[in-house]
Design an enzyme around this catalytic site. Structure first.
Site, PDB file in Angstrom:
ATOM      1  N   HIS A   1      24.501  27.414  20.806  1.00  0.00           N
ATOM      2  CA  HIS A   1      25.145  26.672  19.712  1.00  0.00           C
ATOM      3  C   HIS A   1      24.842  25.172  19.761  1.00  0.00           C
ATOM      4  CE1 HIS A   1      28.130  29.839  18.593  1.00  0.00           C
ATOM      5  NE2 HIS A   1      28.062  30.167  19.863  1.00  0.00           N
TER       6      HIS A   1
ATOM      7  N   GLU B   1      25.128  23.162  17.471  1.00  0.00           N
ATOM      8  CA  GLU B   1      26.124  22.489  16.618  1.00  0.00           C
ATOM      9  C   GLU B   1      27.360  22.061  17.406  1.00  0.00           C
ATOM     10  OE1 GLU B   1      25.443  25.658  16.698  1.00  0.00           O
ATOM     11  OE2 GLU B   1      27.249  26.878  16.431  1.00  0.00           O
TER      12      GLU B   1
ATOM     13  N   CYS C   1      23.734  32.174  17.497  1.00  0.00           N
ATOM     14  CA  CYS C   1      24.604  33.144  18.175  1.00  0.00           C
ATOM     15  C   CYS C   1      24.940  34.327  17.257  1.00  0.00           C
ATOM     16  CB  CYS C   1      25.838  32.439  18.720  1.00  0.00           C
ATOM     17  SG  CYS C   1      26.619  33.383  20.039  1.00  0.00           S
TER      18      CYS C   1
END
Ligand code: GLN
Length: 197
Positions: free
Chosen positions: A175, A177, A81
């Site tokens: 994302h 994560e 991002c």
């Protein structure tokens, strides 16, 4: 082979989530704030967050040129991002004084999805990542407007490029994560292992 050490740029953004994801993917992960902390890293993650703030802090902390040198060194770098924005050679809709590191021959449009939809999730099929689509979390996300010949498009969503790779530099608009699925991190750790050979 020994476990690779991967830094997470910790000027701003979702650093902790990346540290956790990298740990799960069998890397030693550590936060990086100062130029000297880049020494000894096998790879680097640039997290999501706010790219204008990250750019400003990189200048303040004297990190801009050391980070550019790290990318040029050919060691693997992965940006999510805001991190995708940071590794773009060219940026649209950035702030006037906004700096990027470069690394991928692409034009990235900042907040591109954000204009349509602040934040959403979508299943994204990524080339080279087996096991079905990953859950893409998009938060005021950029998209890739165009790429040069050396860039491999790994994923698209709704007609827009959202994951790319050029050599050892990887970037996603979304994302991984922030999900419990760390296959993209495992893919990156694998890239780091191969680059060390
Ligand atoms: N829109 C942000 C930027 O310009 C990126 C958002 C994110 O990283 N979730 O940096």
């Amino acid at each position: 082979m020994t476990t690779p050490t991967i830094g997470v740029l910790a000027l701003q953004g979702d650093v902790r989530e990346h540290l956790t994801a990298l740990g799960t993917a069998d890397a030693l992960a550590r936060p990086v704030r100062r130029p000297q902390e880049l020494a000894g890293l096998d790879g680097l993650v640039i997290p999501g967050g706010e790219s204008t703030t990250m750019s400003k802090l990189a200048v303040t902390f004297g990190m801009l040129e050391p980070l550019r040198a790290f990318v040029r060194s050919g060691k693997p770098v992965y940006g999510t991002c805001a991190g995708m924005i940071m590794v773009a050679d060219k940026l649209l809709d950035g702030r006037e004084d906004q700096e990027t590191l470069g690394g991928i021959d692409m034009i990235v449009r900042r907040n591109a999805f954000g204009r349509q939809n602040e934040s959403f999730e979508a299943a994204v099929e990524i080339a080279g990542i087996p096991g079905g689509p990953v859950e893409g979390v998009f938060i005021r996300a950029p998209w890739v407007e165009s790429v040069g010949a050396a860039v491999e498009v790994l994923a698209t969503y709704d007609g827009h490029t959202v994951a790319v790779r050029q050599g050892n530099v990887l970037a996603t608009s979304f994302h991984p994560e922030l999900t419990g699925d760390h296959r993209v991190h495992a893919y990156f750790v694998d890239l780091v292992r191969r680059a060390r050979r």
